[in-house]
Design a protein around this motif. Sequence first.
Motif, PDB file in Angstrom:
ATOM      1  N   SER A   1      50.632   8.897 -89.868  1.00 44.88           N
ATOM      2  CA  SER A   1      51.689   9.599 -90.590  1.00 44.88           C
ATOM      3  C   SER A   1      52.983   9.449 -89.817  1.00 44.88           C
ATOM      4  O   SER A   1      52.985   8.994 -88.666  1.00 44.88           O
ATOM      5  N   ASP A   2      54.107   9.847 -90.422  1.00 41.69           N
ATOM      6  CA  ASP A   2      55.400   9.693 -89.758  1.00 41.69           C
ATOM      7  C   ASP A   2      55.947  11.022 -89.246  1.00 41.69           C
ATOM      8  O   ASP A   2      57.135  11.128 -88.947  1.00 41.69           O
ATOM      9  N   THR A   3      55.069  12.043 -89.123  1.00 38.85           N
ATOM     10  CA  THR A   3      55.536  13.369 -88.741  1.00 38.85           C
ATOM     11  C   THR A   3      54.626  13.968 -87.678  1.00 38.85           C
ATOM     12  O   THR A   3      53.401  13.885 -87.790  1.00 38.85           O
ATOM     13  N   ASP A   4      55.222  14.576 -86.670  1.00 39.57           N
ATOM     14  CA  ASP A   4      54.463  15.270 -85.644  1.00 39.57           C
ATOM     15  C   ASP A   4      54.006  16.627 -86.171  1.00 39.57           C
ATOM     16  O   ASP A   4      54.601  17.189 -87.089  1.00 39.57           O
ATOM     17  N   GLY A   5      52.920  17.142 -85.607  1.00 38.41           N
ATOM     18  CA  GLY A   5      52.480  18.496 -85.929  1.00 38.41           C
ATOM     19  C   GLY A   5      51.815  18.660 -87.272  1.00 38.41           C
ATOM     20  O   GLY A   5      51.750  19.774 -87.796  1.00 38.41           O
ATOM     21  N   VAL A   6      51.311  17.570 -87.867  1.00 42.24           N
ATOM     22  CA  VAL A   6      50.611  17.678 -89.147  1.00 42.24           C
ATOM     23  C   VAL A   6      49.264  16.969 -89.025  1.00 42.24           C
ATOM     24  O   VAL A   6      49.049  16.144 -88.142  1.00 42.24           O
ATOM     25  N   TYR A   7      48.360  17.309 -89.929  1.00 41.87           N
ATOM     26  CA  TYR A   7      47.091  16.606 -90.045  1.00 41.87           C
ATOM     27  C   TYR A   7      47.112  15.798 -91.337  1.00 41.87           C
ATOM     28  O   TYR A   7      47.285  16.348 -92.417  1.00 41.87           O
ATOM     29  N   THR A   8      46.948  14.499 -91.216  1.00 40.90           N
ATOM     30  CA  THR A   8      46.685  13.653 -92.385  1.00 40.90           C
ATOM     31  C   THR A   8      45.299  13.052 -92.150  1.00 40.90           C
ATOM     32  O   THR A   8      45.161  11.931 -91.656  1.00 40.90           O
ATOM     33  N   ASP A   9      44.293  13.844 -92.467  1.00 44.72           N
ATOM     34  CA  ASP A   9      42.911  13.481 -92.141  1.00 44.72           C
ATOM     35  C   ASP A   9      42.429  12.312 -92.987  1.00 44.72           C
ATOM     36  O   ASP A   9      42.699  12.237 -94.182  1.00 44.72           O
ATOM     37  N   LEU A  10      41.680  11.432 -92.336  1.00 44.53           N
ATOM     38  CA  LEU A  10      41.082  10.283 -93.013  1.00 44.53           C
ATOM     39  C   LEU A  10      39.695  10.655 -93.513  1.00 44.53           C
ATOM     40  O   LEU A  10      38.885  11.209 -92.764  1.00 44.53           O
ATOM     41  N   HIS A  11      39.418  10.353 -94.769  1.00 44.86           N
ATOM     42  CA  HIS A  11      38.102  10.590 -95.374  1.00 44.86           C
ATOM     43  C   HIS A  11      37.591   9.275 -95.958  1.00 44.86           C
ATOM     44  O   HIS A  11      38.276   8.626 -96.752  1.00 44.86           O
ATOM     45  N   ILE A  12      36.380   8.894 -95.549  1.00 46.00           N
ATOM     46  CA  ILE A  12      35.738   7.676 -96.038  1.00 46.00           C
ATOM     47  C   ILE A  12      34.478   8.060 -96.797  1.00 46.00           C
ATOM     48  O   ILE A  12      33.662   8.857 -96.319  1.00 46.00           O
ATOM     49  N   TYR A  13      34.309   7.510 -97.989  1.00 45.50           N
ATOM     50  CA  TYR A  13      33.084   7.687 -98.768  1.00 45.50           C
ATOM     51  C   TYR A  13      32.405   6.324 -98.880  1.00 45.50           C
ATOM     52  O   TYR A  13      32.973   5.375 -99.430  1.00 45.50           O
ATOM     53  N   GLU A  14      31.192   6.244 -98.325  1.00 46.05           N
ATOM     54  CA  GLU A  14      30.448   4.989 -98.297  1.00 46.05           C
ATOM     55  C   GLU A  14      29.410   4.942 -99.424  1.00 46.05           C
ATOM     56  O   GLU A  14      28.873   5.978 -99.822  1.00 46.05           O
ATOM     57  N   PRO A  15      29.094   3.740 -99.911  1.00 46.64           N
ATOM     58  CA  PRO A  15      28.048   3.633-100.938  1.00 46.64           C
ATOM     59  C   PRO A  15      26.664   3.909-100.350  1.00 46.64           C
ATOM     60  O   PRO A  15      26.409   3.650 -99.172  1.00 46.64           O
ATOM     61  N   THR A  16      25.807   4.456-101.165  1.00 48.97           N
ATOM     62  CA  THR A  16      24.407   4.672-100.801  1.00 48.97           C
ATOM     63  C   THR A  16      23.536   4.137-101.934  1.00 48.97           C
ATOM     64  O   THR A  16      24.035   3.795-103.019  1.00 48.97           O
ATOM     65  N   ASP A  17      22.234   4.107-101.709  1.00 48.73           N
ATOM     66  CA  ASP A  17      21.319   3.649-102.765  1.00 48.73           C
ATOM     67  C   ASP A  17      21.394   4.555-103.988  1.00 48.73           C
ATOM     68  O   ASP A  17      21.186   4.104-105.120  1.00 48.73           O
ATOM     69  N   ALA A  18      21.719   5.836-103.754  1.00 47.50           N
ATOM     70  CA  ALA A  18      21.741   6.793-104.860  1.00 47.50           C
ATOM     71  C   ALA A  18      23.083   6.851-105.580  1.00 47.50           C
ATOM     72  O   ALA A  18      23.183   7.424-106.666  1.00 47.50           O
ATOM     73  N   SER A  19      24.137   6.273-104.968  1.00 48.12           N
ATOM     74  CA  SER A  19      25.469   6.438-105.563  1.00 48.12           C
ATOM     75  C   SER A  19      25.750   5.441-106.681  1.00 48.12           C
ATOM     76  O   SER A  19      26.628   5.675-107.508  1.00 48.12           O
ATOM     77  N   SER A  20      25.045   4.338-106.697  1.00 53.70           N
ATOM     78  CA  SER A  20      25.291   3.321-107.717  1.00 53.70           C
ATOM     79  C   SER A  20      24.120   3.267-108.687  1.00 53.70           C
ATOM     80  O   SER A  20      22.965   3.194-108.276  1.00 53.70           O
ATOM     81  N   GLY A  21      24.469   3.291-109.955  1.00 55.09           N
ATOM     82  CA  GLY A  21      23.439   3.192-110.982  1.00 55.09           C
ATOM     83  C   GLY A  21      23.955   2.426-112.174  1.00 55.09           C
ATOM     84  O   GLY A  21      24.715   2.965-112.981  1.00 55.09           O
ATOM     85  N   GLY A  22      23.617   1.161-112.262  1.00 54.50           N
ATOM     86  CA  GLY A  22      24.116   0.358-113.370  1.00 54.50           C
ATOM     87  C   GLY A  22      25.611   0.141-113.233  1.00 54.50           C
ATOM     88  O   GLY A  22      26.101  -0.313-112.210  1.00 54.50           O
ATOM     89  N   ASP A  23      26.356   0.512-114.282  1.00 49.70           N
ATOM     90  CA  ASP A  23      27.803   0.304-114.259  1.00 49.70           C
ATOM     91  C   ASP A  23      28.566   1.592-113.972  1.00 49.70           C
ATOM     92  O   ASP A  23      29.775   1.671-114.213  1.00 49.70           O
ATOM     93  N   THR A  24      27.882   2.617-113.469  1.00 46.82           N
ATOM     94  CA  THR A  24      28.545   3.878-113.157  1.00 46.82           C
ATOM     95  C   THR A  24      28.385   4.218-111.669  1.00 46.82           C
ATOM     96  O   THR A  24      27.523   3.689-110.979  1.00 46.82           O
ATOM     97  N   LEU A  25      29.229   5.140-111.220  1.00 45.15           N
ATOM     98  CA  LEU A  25      29.230   5.554-109.820  1.00 45.15           C
ATOM     99  C   LEU A  25      29.031   7.057-109.737  1.00 45.15           C
ATOM    100  O   LEU A  25      29.724   7.818-110.414  1.00 45.15           O
ATOM    101  N   ASP A  26      28.061   7.493-108.909  1.00 42.82           N
ATOM    102  CA  ASP A  26      27.860   8.911-108.631  1.00 42.82           C
ATOM    103  C   ASP A  26      28.521   9.201-107.290  1.00 42.82           C
ATOM    104  O   ASP A  26      27.931   9.023-106.235  1.00 42.82           O
ATOM    105  N   VAL A  27      29.784   9.635-107.342  1.00 43.99           N
ATOM    106  CA  VAL A  27      30.556   9.791-106.114  1.00 43.99           C
ATOM    107  C   VAL A  27      30.010  10.913-105.241  1.00 43.99           C
ATOM    108  O   VAL A  27      30.166  10.898-104.016  1.00 43.99           O
ATOM    109  N   THR A  28      29.333  11.894-105.828  1.00 46.42           N
ATOM    110  CA  THR A  28      28.779  12.991-105.034  1.00 46.42           C
ATOM    111  C   THR A  28      27.583  12.547-104.198  1.00 46.42           C
ATOM    112  O   THR A  28      27.174  13.250-103.275  1.00 46.42           O
TER     113      THR A  28
END
Length: 302
Positions: A127-154
């Motif tokens: 980030s370009d500012t001191d004193g703040v949190y710009t937290d990084l969040h990564i969501y990775e694929p799992t065997d359960a997250s993909s099903g056909g042509d849809t995505l179960d993001v949870t």
Amino acid sequence: MLSVLLAGLLSQTAPSVPARQQGVPIGRGEKLPTVRLSAPSGGWTVDRMLLIEGTVSDPTVDPVVVSINGDRYLMRTQGGRFSRKFPAASGKNIVTVMATNKGGTARTQATSYAQVPPVPLKAILTSDTDGVYTDLHIYEPTDASSGGDTLDVTAMAHVYWADTDSPSGGTFFLNSQGGDFDQPAYGPYLYIHRSPPQGVYLIATNYWPSGDKAHTVATLNLALFEGTPGEVRRRVRIPLATPGTTRVLAWVNILGDGQAEVYVPSADPKPKGERWPTNLDEALKELQASGNSDSGEGEGGY
């Protein structure tokens, strides 16, 4: 009389501007600073992590500006010293460090050649500012997250500051500078995956300001298959102003065989075709409703 009034107005002192509106803070010294790099020292290395370390003669310069192969970061200093490790790119790593005070901007540069395997997936958030949190969040694929042509993001694996363990072997680095972890400031947060499984990844940021810091700009530097002929690089910059806001920075679709596609919602048309899930918008709404995103209201959430 008019000339007197104009002279009076022009002689008035301009109102002070809050520090957060002035860009990168500059040092108070009036003599041009000297920047020295003790690492990298040039030549070849086989280390997967590249140490950037050195000193600036004006200890009031905080932060220094660091460029690695053109990607720009802000690095905190302590008593005129700075130190931080970054994932090395396969091949040439051109490191430039700049320090600015009232006397001007000084810079120094070193080039290190890393004999390391290419990194297929690398994300660095600042980030370009001191004193703040710009937290990084990564969501990775799992065997359960993909099903056909849809995505179960949870069902995706959520890797972030409170849970840095990646089930598939990714590595998450907290914002660590000066021996302190996860401090509010410019960052960076880093995530790399040396063998990412195929599937769709979600990269997001969650914003928490402090004190009088009302807003910031988050910058994601994304590199895929860095150091190979198929290298893909994207830079995403998004303004953040509302506490608790989570914003999607990019979707990454690892296709295998050194191929990947990137979708940046703030800049790209929505992807179409059989390689992408058809329910990206619905999946994000489901994630937000589940409370798994640490998101708050404002700025439209996603």
